[in-house]
Design an enzyme around this catalytic site. Structure first.
Site, short mmCIF file in Angstrom:
data_model
loop_
_atom_site.label_atom_id
_atom_site.label_comp_id
_atom_site.label_asym_id
_atom_site.label_seq_id
_atom_site.Cartn_x
_atom_site.Cartn_y
_atom_site.Cartn_z
N GLY A 106 1.30 5.95 -30.79
CA GLY A 106 2.44 6.52 -30.06
C GLY A 106 2.89 5.66 -28.89
N MET A 108 3.91 2.03 -26.67
CA MET A 108 4.61 0.77 -26.84
C MET A 108 3.62 -0.25 -27.38
SD MET A 108 6.27 -1.84 -24.19
CE MET A 108 5.16 -3.19 -24.46
N ARG A 341 -10.50 -4.68 -35.13
CA ARG A 341 -11.06 -3.43 -34.59
C ARG A 341 -11.81 -2.75 -35.72
NH1 ARG A 341 -5.12 -0.64 -34.31
NH2 ARG A 341 -4.80 -0.85 -36.51
N CYS A 860 -23.71 32.69 -31.62
CA CYS A 860 -23.07 33.20 -32.83
C CYS A 860 -21.56 33.33 -32.67
CB CYS A 860 -23.69 34.51 -33.28
SG CYS A 860 -23.49 35.82 -32.07
N TYR A 880 -30.84 27.61 -32.28
CA TYR A 880 -30.00 27.59 -33.49
C TYR A 880 -28.54 27.85 -33.15
CZ TYR A 880 -29.93 32.71 -33.31
OH TYR A 880 -29.75 34.00 -32.91
C1 PEP Z 1 -18.80 36.82 -29.72
O1 PEP Z 1 -18.29 37.53 -28.87
O2 PEP Z 1 -18.96 35.59 -29.58
C2 PEP Z 1 -19.25 37.39 -30.99
C3 PEP Z 1 -19.89 36.68 -31.89
O3 PEP Z 1 -18.91 38.68 -31.21
P1 PEP Z 1 -17.52 39.14 -31.79
O4 PEP Z 1 -16.74 37.94 -32.11
O5 PEP Z 1 -17.82 39.98 -32.97
O6 PEP Z 1 -16.99 39.92 -30.64
#
Ligand code: PEP
Ligand code: MG
Length: 909
Positions: A106, A108, A341, A860, A880
C-alpha cells in the site's frame, strides 16, 4: 516523540547493515545490506532509517542531522561511482525506494532515475550511447515523480503517453523514438506545472530530498493504513528509505529485469520460478503490464547471467534457509541484485517448505514450526471445489489462468473496487475481476472472496497481494477478455459474463467457471477426521506435511488443548481433531427445543412440589445428555458448566406472548397459563440481562436448579463408571464474583455428590471449579481459589466487563469505526487484549496459584482458539486452552509454536 541524540545515526551504507536490522533499516534495506556483505552484486547505496521517518512523522520535519548525514553518504557514493548526482556530462542516477520492516504494497514504492534533468539528459544519452534511452528515462522520472512525489493524477501521464502512440499510429512504448519521447518530456513537464503550480524540480538533490519526504509521507497514506490494519502491522513503525545507484534494464535486448523465487511459492517445489522481461525497467514486471517470459527462458537469452543468477539463488536459499524472492536487473549483460526477501507463499507451500527444509537439514523442528501459522492451517481447512461438479451443467468452464493463490471462491462478478466494496457491505459475496490490479484496488480486494485478472503472472500485483492476504486468486487468464468500462467479461466462444453474474474461481488450478460450483471438504480436514491417512502410500503431499508439523507441535507443546462442545457428535469430532478433553460444555443448549416447556414450568412453579416436579422431569434428560458426553470423552476430562444465561432466554418473546394473551382474551379462550407466563416474563425482564440474573446468581435464587444439574452429572458419571467407563467430570460454576457465592454452591454440590456416591457405591472423583469472567473474580482470585479446584477464564465475558462492551452489540455497531481510527488493530473479542484483560488474567493466575499451587487453569472464551491469544495463554502458564472443535488443530499448532519460541510458559508460574 522518538528521542534524537547527538550520536544517533540516521543513515547506513549498504556495507554497514545486515539482515537482522529490519526494525531500523526496513526489510529491503536490511536485505540489501546482507546481500552486499555476502559479496553479491548489489548496486552501491545507503539506507535512511525508520528512526528518521518516525521523527519526521511526529514532528513534521526531518531530523536536523539528516541532511548532513545524507550529504556525507552521497559524497561517498559519488566517489565510489566516479560521478556526481545529476552531473551534466555523466550523471549518477539513483532510485529512491520505500522499505518498511514488513513489506507493504500500500505504500509508495519507488522513484527511479532521480538526478536526471534538462542538463543531464544529454550526458546520459552520450554515456549510454542512446538518445532514446535517455529521453525515455527522463519521461519515466517525471511520470513517477509527478505521480508519487508531487501527487499528480497518474492517468494524465498515461493519457499523454497513449495519445503520443495514437498520433504515431503505434501500439507499444518501444515504438516511440527519441524525438517522440523528448516531446513527451515537454508535455509531462507541462502537466506537472499545470497540476502543481510549479516546475518539475531540476536540482538533483532537491529531487532526492522530495522523494525521501514522499516516502515518509506515504507511511500515512490511506492505502498503507488500510493494508496495515488488514495485516495487523503496528502503525508506529515508520519506513526506511533506500537510495541506490541506478542500473538499467532498458538499455537494449542485452538488458532486462526480472523477479524470481527460489521455490514455487504456490506448491513449495524447488525449481526455476519467476518472470523475465527483456529491455525493461523493474516496475514493468511487477505491474504485470507487459507480458513476461518464464525465467527459464533467460538461459537461452543470456546464459552467463542465468547461470550466475541460479548460483546466487542457491546461495541466498542456503543463507536465509528459506524461500527467497528476488528482484534483479541485467544491464548490458551484467547481473545486479536489486532486492531479496523471504518470499510470501501460500499456506500449503508454507507447510511443504517447512518440512522440505527439515529434510534438507537446513532447519530443525522448532524452527520449522515458526515457518507456519495457525492462520495458514485454518486456510487449508477451507473446503475446495468438488471435482466431479466442475465443468458440469450450471458450472461450465470459462477459461483458465494462473493458479496464483489457492482456495475456492464463489461470488458475483464485479469489475471495479468501488462496486466490490459496496456490494460486499450489503452482504453479497463478490469476485473482483480486473485486467490487472494496482494498489488502488486494495480495498476492493479485501472486500472480495477472490480476485481474477486477465493479465499478469505469478508475481503480478494481484497475485502477490492476494497470497499475502490468503485470498483466492487466478491471474493472467488471457483468454478472458475483461472490459471494465462496460462491466463485462467475454469468454472464448463469445460467452458474455455481465456484472452480477455468479462465477467460481479455483486458485489451486487456475480454472474459472460460470455459476456456482459446489465445494467439498479439504483433504486436511479429511486427514483430521481420520478419513485419510498421512502414511498411506498415495497420501497427499500436503497432508503428509501437515501431519509432520502437527507431530512436531504436539511433541513440544506444554498447553493442552480441549474443546468447547456440548453434544456427543461435537465431542467425538473434537476427539478426532486431537482434543484432550472438554473445557466447556455449555448446558443451556440442553434446555431448548421441547425442553423449553419444562423450564417454563420451573419458572412458573408456585409451590415446592411444582418446582420439584419440573426439575424431576428435567433430571433424566440432563443425565442422558451427560452419559453420552462422558462416553464420547471416556478417559478425558469434561468440564460441565452449570446453567449460565438469564432465564428469560428460555421464555417466549414478550411481544409474541402479549399478542397471544390479547387474542385469547378477545376470543374469551382460557389463557391462565399464558397470563402467568407473561407476568413472569415481565418480572424477569432486565435492562441489562448480561449483567443481571444469570450464572451463579441463578443457582442461588432458583432453589434446586444447580442441585438438579449436579445430580445429573454425578448420576451420569456413576452410570458410566458402573458400566466400566472412565468418566472424568469437572463441575464449573459461571459468573462468580465473590468466593461466598462459590462456597454456598459448593456446599450444596458436595452434599448432592455424596448422596449419589453413597447410593451408587462409587467414588466419582468429581472436582469443582469456577469460571473467572468478571473483573472482581480476577481481582479476588486468591480468595476464590480457596473454594475452587480449577479456574477457567471466560474471556468473552471478561472482555465484555473489563471494557464495558456489550459483546452482542458493539461489534456490529461501532467496532468498524474503532478499527478505522486505530483504537485497536483487532477486536478484543477476537484476540486477547494483553494489556487490559490479559493483565487481569496474569494476576489472577498468580494469585490463584499462590493460594492453591495445584490449581488447574484453563481458558474457554473464544480466545482459546485464536493463534495470537494461544501464545499469551502459554506465556502466562495456563494448563490448557479450550476452543470450538474446528479450531483445535490450529490451537495445537499454535501451542507447539509458542513452546518452540520458548517464551515463558511453565517457567513463568
Ligand atoms: C466466556 O464468557 O468467555 C464464556 C466462555 O462463556 P460464554 O461465552 O458462554 O458467556
Ligand atoms: Mg461467559
Amino acid at each position: 516523540m522518538p528521542e534524537t541524540t547527538d550520536q544517533q545515526k540516521f543513515v547506513y551504507d549498504f556495507t554497514e547493515g545486515n539482515k537482522d536490522l529490519k526494525d531500523l533499516l526496513g526489510g529491503k534495506g536490511a536485505n540489501l545490506a546482507e546481500m552486499t556483505n555476502l559479496g553479491l552484486p548489489v548496486p552501491p547505496g545507503f539506507t535512511i532509517t525508520t528512526e528518521a521517518c518516525k521523527v519526521y512523522l511526529e514532528s513534521g520535519t526531518e531530523p536536523v542531522a539528516l541532511r548532513d548525514e545524507v550529504s556525507a553518504h552521497l559524497d561517498a557514493l559519488e566517489k565510489q561511482m566516479g560521478k556526481k548526482l545529476g552531473q551534466a556530462d555523466d550523471p549518477l542516477l539513483v532510485s529512491v525506494r520505500s522499505g518498511a520492516k514488513f513489506s507493504m504494497p500500500g505504500m509508495m514504492d519507488t522513484v527511479l532515475n532521480i538526478g536526471l534533468s534538462d542538463d543531464s539528459v544529454a550526458g546520459l544519452a552520450a554515456q549510454a550511447g542512446s538518445e532514446r534511452f535517455a529521453w525515455d528515462s527522463y519521461r519515466r522520472l517525471i511520470q513517477m515523480f509527478g505521480k508519487t512525489v508531487l501527487g499528480v493524477d497518474g492517468e494524465l501521464f498515461e493519457e499523454a503517453l497513449d495519445e503520443a502512440k495514437r498520433a504515431k499510429g503505434v501500439t507499444t512504448d518501444v515504438e516511440l523514438d527519441a524525438a517522440d519521447l523528448q516531446r513527451l518530456v515537454e508535455e509531462f513537464k507541462g502537466i506537472v506545472a499545470k497540476e502543481t503550480g510549479r516546475d518539475f524540480p531540476q536540482e538533483p538533490r532537491e529531487q532526492m530530498d522530495l522523494a525521501v519526504r514522499a516516502v515518509f509521507d506515504s507511511w500515512n497514506g490511506d492505502r498503507a493504513k488500510l493494508y496495515r490494519r488488514q495485516e495487523r502491522i503496528p502503525g508506529d513503525l515508520g519506513t526506511a528509505v533506500n537510495i541506490c545507484s541506478m542500473v538499467f534494464g532498458n538499455l537494449g535486448p542485452d538488458s532486462g529485469t526480472g523477479v524470481a523465487f527460489t521455490r514455487d511459492p504456490a506448491s513449495g517445489h524447488q525449481g526455476v520460478y519467476g518472470d523475465y522481461l527483456q529491455n525493461a525497467q523493474g516496475e514493468d514486471v511487477v505491474a504485470g503490464i507487459r507480458n513476461t517470459v518464464p525465467l527459464a527462458d533467460l538461459e537461452r537469452i543470456d546464459k552467463a547471467s542465468y547461470d550466475q543468477l541460479m548460483q546466487i539463488m542457491e546461495t541466498l536459499e542456503t543463507h536465509y534457509k528459506d524461500l527467497c524472492d528476488i528482484e534483479f536487473t541485467i544491464e548490458r549483460g551484467k547481473l545486479w541484485m536489486l532486492q531479496t526477501r523471504i518470499g510470501k507463499r501460500t499456506a500449503g507451500a508454507a507447510f511443504r517448505i517447512a518440512t522440505q527444509l527439515v529434510d534438507q537439514g537446513l532447519i530443525d523442528e522448532a524452527e520449522a514450526l515458526q515457518r507456519v501459522t495457525g492462520g495458514q492451517l485454518a486456510q487449508l481447512m477451507f473446503p475446495r471445489f468438488d471435482d466431479r461438479a466442475c465443468g458440469r451443467e450450471g458450472s461450465e468452464l470459462l477459461g483458465r489462468g494462473i493458479a496464483a493463490s489457492p482456495g475456492a471462491a464463489v461470488g458475483k462478478a464485479v469489475f471495479d473496487s468501488y462496486t466490490a466494496v459496496k456490494w460486499s457491505r450489503s452482504g453479497e459475496k463478490v469476485i473482483l475481476i480486473r485486467r490487472e490490479t494496482n494498489p488502488d484496488d486494495l480495498d476492493g480486494m479485501i472486500a472480495s472472496e477472490g480476485i481474477l485478472t486477465s493479465r499478469g503472472g505469478k508475481t503480478s500485483h494481484a497475485a502477490v497481494v492476494a497470497r499475502g492476504m490468503g485470498k483466492t486468486c487466478v491471474c493472467g487468464a488471457e483468454e478472458l477478455e475483461v472490459d471494465t468500462k462496460r462491466r463485462r467479461m467475454t469468454a472464448p466462444g463469445g460467452i458474455v459474463i455481465e456484472e452480477g453474474e455468479v462465477v467460481s474461481i479455483d486458485g489451486s488450478t487456475g480454472k474459472v467457471y460460470l455459476g456456482e460450483v459446489p465445494v467439498v471438504p479439504s483433504p486436511v480436514v479429511e486427514y483430521f477426521e481420520g478419513r485419510m491417512q498421512a502414511d498411506a502410500a498415495d497420501a497427499d503431499e500436503l497432508v503428509q506435511a501437515v501431519h509432520r508439523m502437527m507431530s512436531y507441535a504436539d511433541g513440544g507443546r506444554r498447553l493442552q488443548v480441549r474443546a468447547n462442545a456440548d453434544n456427543a457428535e461435537d465431542a467425538a469430532r473434537a476427539r478426532r481433531f486431537g482434543a484432550q478433553g472438554i473445557g466447556l460444555c455449555r448446558t443451556e443448549h440442553m434446555f431448548l427445543g421441547e425442553r423449553r416447556e419444562m423450564v417454563e414450568r420451573l419458572i412458573l412453579a408456585d409451590t415446592e412440589a411444582e418446582r420439584d416436579e419440573a426439575l424431576g422431569a428435567l433430571l433424566p434428560l440432563q443425565k442422558a445428555d451427560f452419559v453420552e458426553l462422558f462416553e464420547a470423552m471416556d478417559g478425558l476430562p469434561v468440564t460441565v458448566r452449570l446453567l449460565d444465561p438469564p432465564l428469560h432466554e428460555f421464555l417466549p418473546d414478550i411481544t409474541e406472548l402479549s399478542v397471544r394473551v390479547a387474542l385469547a382474551e378477545a376470543r374469551r379462550e382460557p389463557h391462565e397459563n399464558e397470563l402467568r407466563l407473561l407476568q413472569a416474563v415481565h418480572k424477569l425482564h432486565e435492562q441489562n440481562p448480561m449483567l443481571g440474573l444469570r450464572g451463579v446468581r441463578l443457582g442461588l435464587v432458583i432453589p434446586g436448579l444447580f442441585a438438579m444439574q449436579v445430580r445429573a452429572i454425578a448420576e451420569a458419571a456413576a452410570e458410566r463408571a458402573t458400566a466400566g467407563g472412565d468418566p472424568r467430570a469437572e463441575i464449573m460454576i459461571p459468573l462468580v464474583g465473590t468466593v461466598q457465592e462459590l462456597e454456598i454452591v459448593r456446599e450444596e454440590a458436595e452434599r448432592v455428590i455424596a448422596e449419589v456416591e453413597q447410593a451408587t457405591g462409587t467414588d466419582l472423583g468429581l472436582t469443582l471449579g469456577t469460571m473467572i469472567e468478571l473483573p472482581r473474580a480476577a481481582l479476588t482470585a486468591g480468595q476464590i481459589a480457596e473454594a475452587a479446584e480449577f479456574f477457567s477464564f471466560g474471556t468473552n465475558d471478561l472482555t465484555q466487563t473489563v471494557w464495558g462492551f456489550s459483546r452482542d452489540d458493539v461489534e456490529a455497531s461501532f467496532f468498524t469505526a474503532y478499527l478505522e481510527k486505530g483504537i485497536f488493530g483487532v477486536s478484543p473479542f477476537e484476540t486477547i487484549d494483553r494489556d487490559g484483560v490479559g493483565s487481569l488474567v496474569r494476576s489472577a493466575v498468580k494469585a490463584g496459584r499462590a493460594t492453591r499451587p495445584d490449581l488447574k487453569l484453563g481458558v474457554c472464551g473464544e480466545h482459546g482458539g485464536d493463534p495470537e491469544s494461544v501464545h499469551f495463554f502459554h506465556e502466562v502458564g495456563l494448563d490448557y486452552v479450550s476452543c470450538s472443535p474446528f479450531r483445535i488443530p490450529v490451537a495445537r499448532l499454535e501451542a507447539g509454536r509458542a513452546a518452540a519460541l520458548g517464551n515463558g510458559g511453565s517457567d513463568s508460574r
